[in-house]
Design a protein around this motif. Structure first.
Motif, PDB file in Angstrom:
ATOM      1  N   THR A   1      76.964   9.142   5.020  1.00  0.00           N
ATOM      2  CA  THR A   1      76.397   8.161   4.100  1.00  0.00           C
ATOM      3  C   THR A   1      76.674   8.581   2.671  1.00  0.00           C
ATOM      4  O   THR A   1      76.289   9.669   2.254  1.00  0.00           O
ATOM      5  N   LEU A   2      77.327   7.719   1.881  1.00  0.00           N
ATOM      6  CA  LEU A   2      77.937   8.138   0.621  1.00  0.00           C
ATOM      7  C   LEU A   2      77.564   7.193  -0.524  1.00  0.00           C
ATOM      8  O   LEU A   2      78.368   6.401  -1.008  1.00  0.00           O
TER       9      LEU A   2
ATOM     10  N   LYS B   1      85.502   8.924  -3.232  1.00  0.00           N
ATOM     11  CA  LYS B   1      85.425   7.820  -2.269  1.00  0.00           C
ATOM     12  C   LYS B   1      86.757   7.628  -1.548  1.00  0.00           C
ATOM     13  O   LYS B   1      86.798   7.393  -0.329  1.00  0.00           O
ATOM     14  N   ARG B   2      87.845   7.725  -2.296  1.00  0.00           N
ATOM     15  CA  ARG B   2      89.162   7.566  -1.667  1.00  0.00           C
ATOM     16  C   ARG B   2      89.417   8.693  -0.674  1.00  0.00           C
ATOM     17  O   ARG B   2      89.874   8.453   0.454  1.00  0.00           O
ATOM     18  N   MET B   3      89.105   9.927  -1.062  1.00  0.00           N
ATOM     19  CA  MET B   3      89.359  11.073  -0.194  1.00  0.00           C
ATOM     20  C   MET B   3      88.482  11.047   1.061  1.00  0.00           C
ATOM     21  O   MET B   3      88.924  11.428   2.147  1.00  0.00           O
ATOM     22  N   LEU B   4      87.243  10.602   0.900  1.00  0.00           N
ATOM     23  CA  LEU B   4      86.307  10.591   2.027  1.00  0.00           C
ATOM     24  C   LEU B   4      86.357   9.287   2.810  1.00  0.00           C
ATOM     25  O   LEU B   4      85.597   9.105   3.769  1.00  0.00           O
ATOM     26  N   GLY B   5      87.244   8.381   2.407  1.00  0.00           N
ATOM     27  CA  GLY B   5      87.447   7.152   3.166  1.00  0.00           C
ATOM     28  C   GLY B   5      86.225   6.259   3.225  1.00  0.00           C
ATOM     29  O   GLY B   5      85.867   5.749   4.301  1.00  0.00           O
ATOM     30  N   VAL B   6      85.588   6.028   2.078  1.00  0.00           N
ATOM     31  CA  VAL B   6      84.330   5.290   2.065  1.00  0.00           C
ATOM     32  C   VAL B   6      84.564   3.803   2.333  1.00  0.00           C
ATOM     33  O   VAL B   6      85.384   3.161   1.677  1.00  0.00           O
ATOM     34  N   VAL B   7      83.829   3.277   3.288  1.00  0.00           N
ATOM     35  CA  VAL B   7      83.722   1.836   3.517  1.00  0.00           C
ATOM     36  C   VAL B   7      82.449   1.405   2.804  1.00  0.00           C
ATOM     37  O   VAL B   7      81.360   1.870   3.139  1.00  0.00           O
TER      38      VAL B   7
ATOM     39  N   ARG C   1      72.964   2.320  19.225  1.00  0.00           N
ATOM     40  CA  ARG C   1      74.360   1.905  19.031  1.00  0.00           C
ATOM     41  C   ARG C   1      74.651   1.674  17.556  1.00  0.00           C
ATOM     42  O   ARG C   1      73.997   0.878  16.881  1.00  0.00           O
ATOM     43  N   GLY C   2      75.656   2.377  17.050  1.00  0.00           N
ATOM     44  CA  GLY C   2      76.041   2.264  15.648  1.00  0.00           C
ATOM     45  C   GLY C   2      76.336   3.646  15.097  1.00  0.00           C
ATOM     46  O   GLY C   2      76.269   4.642  15.816  1.00  0.00           O
ATOM     47  N   VAL C   3      76.674   3.739  13.822  1.00  0.00           N
ATOM     48  CA  VAL C   3      76.812   5.054  13.203  1.00  0.00           C
ATOM     49  C   VAL C   3      75.423   5.527  12.802  1.00  0.00           C
ATOM     50  O   VAL C   3      74.430   4.804  12.919  1.00  0.00           O
ATOM     51  N   ALA C   4      75.323   6.768  12.308  1.00  0.00           N
ATOM     52  CA  ALA C   4      74.018   7.394  12.142  1.00  0.00           C
ATOM     53  C   ALA C   4      73.113   6.639  11.179  1.00  0.00           C
ATOM     54  O   ALA C   4      71.932   6.430  11.445  1.00  0.00           O
ATOM     55  N   ILE C   5      73.627   6.255  10.018  1.00  0.00           N
ATOM     56  CA  ILE C   5      72.856   5.497   9.024  1.00  0.00           C
ATOM     57  C   ILE C   5      73.645   4.247   8.674  1.00  0.00           C
ATOM     58  O   ILE C   5      74.837   4.330   8.372  1.00  0.00           O
TER      59      ILE C   5
ATOM     60  N   PRO D   1      73.251  13.160  -1.111  1.00  0.00           N
ATOM     61  CA  PRO D   1      73.959  13.773  -2.243  1.00  0.00           C
ATOM     62  C   PRO D   1      75.413  14.132  -1.994  1.00  0.00           C
ATOM     63  O   PRO D   1      76.075  14.630  -2.909  1.00  0.00           O
ATOM     64  N   SER D   2      75.949  13.914  -0.807  1.00  0.00           N
ATOM     65  CA  SER D   2      77.284  14.425  -0.491  1.00  0.00           C
ATOM     66  C   SER D   2      78.364  13.890  -1.430  1.00  0.00           C
ATOM     67  O   SER D   2      79.248  14.630  -1.869  1.00  0.00           O
ATOM     68  N   LEU D   3      78.304  12.593  -1.747  1.00  0.00           N
ATOM     69  CA  LEU D   3      79.311  12.028  -2.637  1.00  0.00           C
ATOM     70  C   LEU D   3      79.203  12.632  -4.031  1.00  0.00           C
ATOM     71  O   LEU D   3      80.213  12.904  -4.688  1.00  0.00           O
ATOM     72  N   THR D   4      77.984  12.858  -4.496  1.00  0.00           N
ATOM     73  CA  THR D   4      77.781  13.439  -5.813  1.00  0.00           C
ATOM     74  C   THR D   4      78.263  14.880  -5.864  1.00  0.00           C
ATOM     75  O   THR D   4      78.902  15.296  -6.849  1.00  0.00           O
ATOM     76  N   ILE D   5      78.004  15.671  -4.824  1.00  0.00           N
ATOM     77  CA  ILE D   5      78.511  17.047  -4.778  1.00  0.00           C
ATOM     78  C   ILE D   5      80.032  17.039  -4.826  1.00  0.00           C
ATOM     79  O   ILE D   5      80.658  17.843  -5.528  1.00  0.00           O
ATOM     80  N   THR D   6      80.646  16.102  -4.092  1.00  0.00           N
ATOM     81  CA  THR D   6      82.109  16.002  -4.078  1.00  0.00           C
ATOM     82  C   THR D   6      82.644  15.622  -5.456  1.00  0.00           C
ATOM     83  O   THR D   6      83.623  16.212  -5.950  1.00  0.00           O
TER      84      THR D   6
END
Length: 549
Positions: A96-97, A128-134, A320-324, A516-521
């Motif tokens: 989740t990003l 976002k590009r590197m982590l492939g964010v949808v 059924r689905g992704v985690a978040i 916070p993962s996107l912000t750390i990245t």
């Protein structure tokens, strides 16, 4: 050894999570010789646990022979869920990003040091590009309807949205050539919505760091050593550092090794980085580390509550689905997300119990649990059962932008030095969140309507005892204007030891109120963008120049 510098490596990176992986790739691109040490093991997709009951592959407890992805740490004021393995927290995070709101960038701890929102904007785009964010989870099912309905019932329906996630959806179960980096990355498999993102994605759809930054870094010559725990980082008299490691899994032999490096990047996660800095400051290996170490340790003002049905609502398919997949805001500072595990991954249900008012004294909280169980033992037994727990419930992950913190320090207990905590700057770190209880009750009510099965809001056993849960442990070695106020400068260099950098969640100065993962990245991308090319002059201002401004 590099004959020109006299060091074994140009840079040693401690940890391979979001900060360490960015550092590995970007420094390799700039011509540095890089070695990464990771305490955890390396996982191929098929190596992850099938469910959370496979403790050896899921939990991290080396003393018990468990080398999985899920770390659990405990402090007096919080219980922490973290990651382990090559790829760090990306192995068991919920993909989740989100970007934080403007208040995060204006926090007094760092607002005057840079135009953070402006400077980080291009780095968020790169991350976002590197982590492939949808940008929006592309499916809508019963859980998404329940969350939307709960938001409406709370009067905040306009805040409901589908989450941005880092997943390759493609064709479910179909293997394809790398879709993100022009074929330079590994092959990928389309998401099957199995729900086990946080146990470890066996499908190969989750955009873990092994699929992007680390894969590209290794192609550029970065050496990654798994199952190596860093025990000492010592600054050398003539410059540079000696880094000592031991085998994480060494029972009979410690397997100690020391290498030298001109520079070191600490990216062992907030727990690992803080622990290492505290120990090295105390031992004299890094004597100039600021006395501010441990201050402004953040928990993202977080709680984990939820709702569970007494039986499996078969028509809903909650697992059924992704985690978040969705979120809404209860108020201006409180963000709620649904969380799921896949079928069979029921272990975390052992943490759940009756939801009790956190403002009550401990004895009354515990008494409330006992009374509710005695009043309706059959119902409470069904709710507490771990059988098909992941298919009967929705976890509510609740985060806040509140200005609260802990201060961490080392204390000797049972003959060993261990991290401990006390209340820090700002509001007291919460032992419970009334807003989380409101959200959990709204989700439970909607679940009962949608599924036709009685459901009840649930809390956690740690919360009953006044210890909240957090999956987002941050800060303690924060960005600051001077060593009196924090541990690293605006370029992430440790005050007093400028050849040492902290590039992970420990440097984050405030509660972002979102994952916070996107912000750390993005912060790591910014920090590494300022490093010079290998062998070139360093264009960054010295720490003394920063202090003189």
């Amino acid at each position: 050894m590099n004959a020109a510098t006299g060091f074994d490596e140009d840079v040693v990176i401690v940890g391979s999570g979001f900060g360490g992986s960015v550092a590995a790739l970007r420094l390799a691109e700039k011509g540095y010789r890089v070695r990464v040490y990771e305490a955890g093991r390396r996982f191929a997709d098929e190596d992850f646990a099938k469910t959370s009951w496979n403790l050896r592959r899921y939990l991290w407890a080396p003393a018990l022979g468990c080398y999985g992805v899920q770390r659990i740490h405990r402090l007096p004021h919080v219980m922490i869920l973290a990651g382990a393995g090559v790829g760090g927290g990306s192995l068991n995070y919920a993909n989740t990003l989100y970007e934080p709101g403007p208040g995060f960038f204006a926090d007094p701890q760092w607002e005057g040091l840079a135009d953070w929102a402006g400077e980080l904007a291009p780095h968020y785009a790169t991350a976002k590009r590197m982590l492939g964010v949808v940008e929006r989870y592309p499916h809508r099912g019963p859980v998404e309807r329940i969350m939307a309905g709960a938001a409406e019932d709370l009067g905040v329906g306009d805040t409901f949205r589908h989450a941005p996630v880092g997943v390759w959806f493609g064709r479910p179960g179909e293997r394809t050539a790398d879709p993100f980096f022009g074929g330079e990355g590994p092959e990928r498999t389309g998401c099957t919505l199995c729900g086990n993102c946080m146990v470890g994605c066996r499908v190969g759809a989750k955009n873990t760091l092994v699929k992007n930054y680390l894969a590209l870094a290794e192609r550029r010559g970065v050496a990654i050593e798994p199952l190596r725990t860093v025990t000492e980082v010592r600054e050398l008299a003539g410059g540079g550092f000696a880094v000592t490691t031991r085998r994480t899994d060494g029972r009979l032999r410690r397997g100690e090794r020391t290498v030298t490096a001109e520079r070191v990047v600490l990216a062992a996660g907030t727990w690992g980085t803080q622990q290492l800095l505290h120990r090295m400051k105390r031992s004299g290996a890094l004597p100039a580390v600021s006395d501010a170490l441990g201050r402004l340790t953040r928990t993202n003002s977080e709680a984990l509550d939820g709702a569970v049905a007494t039986a499996v609502p078969e028509s809903l398919g909650l697992a059924r689905g992704v985690a978040i997949t969705t979120s809404f805001h209860v108020d201006d500072r409180t963000h709620v997300e649904n969380v799921r595990y896949g079928p069979g991954s029921n272990l975390m249900g052992a943490l759940a119990t009756v939801l009790v008012p956190g403002e009550l004294p401990l004895a009354r909280r515990f008494g409330r649990v006992v009374r509710l169980v005695l009043r309706s033992p059959a119902r409470q037994l069904r709710l507490a059962s771990l059988r098909r727990w992941s298919e009967r419930g929705i976890i509510a992950l609740v985060m806040q932008t509140a200005d609260n913190s802990l201060t961490l320090s080392l204390r000797r207990r049972f003959g060993r030095l261990r991290l401990t905590s006390e209340q820090g700057h700002g509001e007291p770190n919460p032992s419970h969140l009334p807003e989380a209880h409101r959200a959990a009750e709204a989700i439970a009510a909607r679940m009962a309507v949608e599924g036709g099965v009685p459901a009840e809001a649930r809390g956690s056993w740690p919360e009953v005892f006044g210890i909240p849960l957090t999956a987002h442990f941050l800060g303690g070695a924060t960005i600051s204007a001077s060593p009196a106020d924090g541990v690293v400068d605006a370029y992430h260099r440790v005050w007093g030891h400028p050849g040492l950098s902290v590039v992970d969640g420990a440097a984050v100065p405030a509660n972002p109120g979102v994952n916070p993962s996107l912000t750390i990245t993005a912060l790591a991308e910014r920090a590494l963008s300022h490093w010079p090319m290998a062998g070139a002059a360093d264009g960054r201002p010295s720490q003394q120049q920063l202090l003189d401004r």
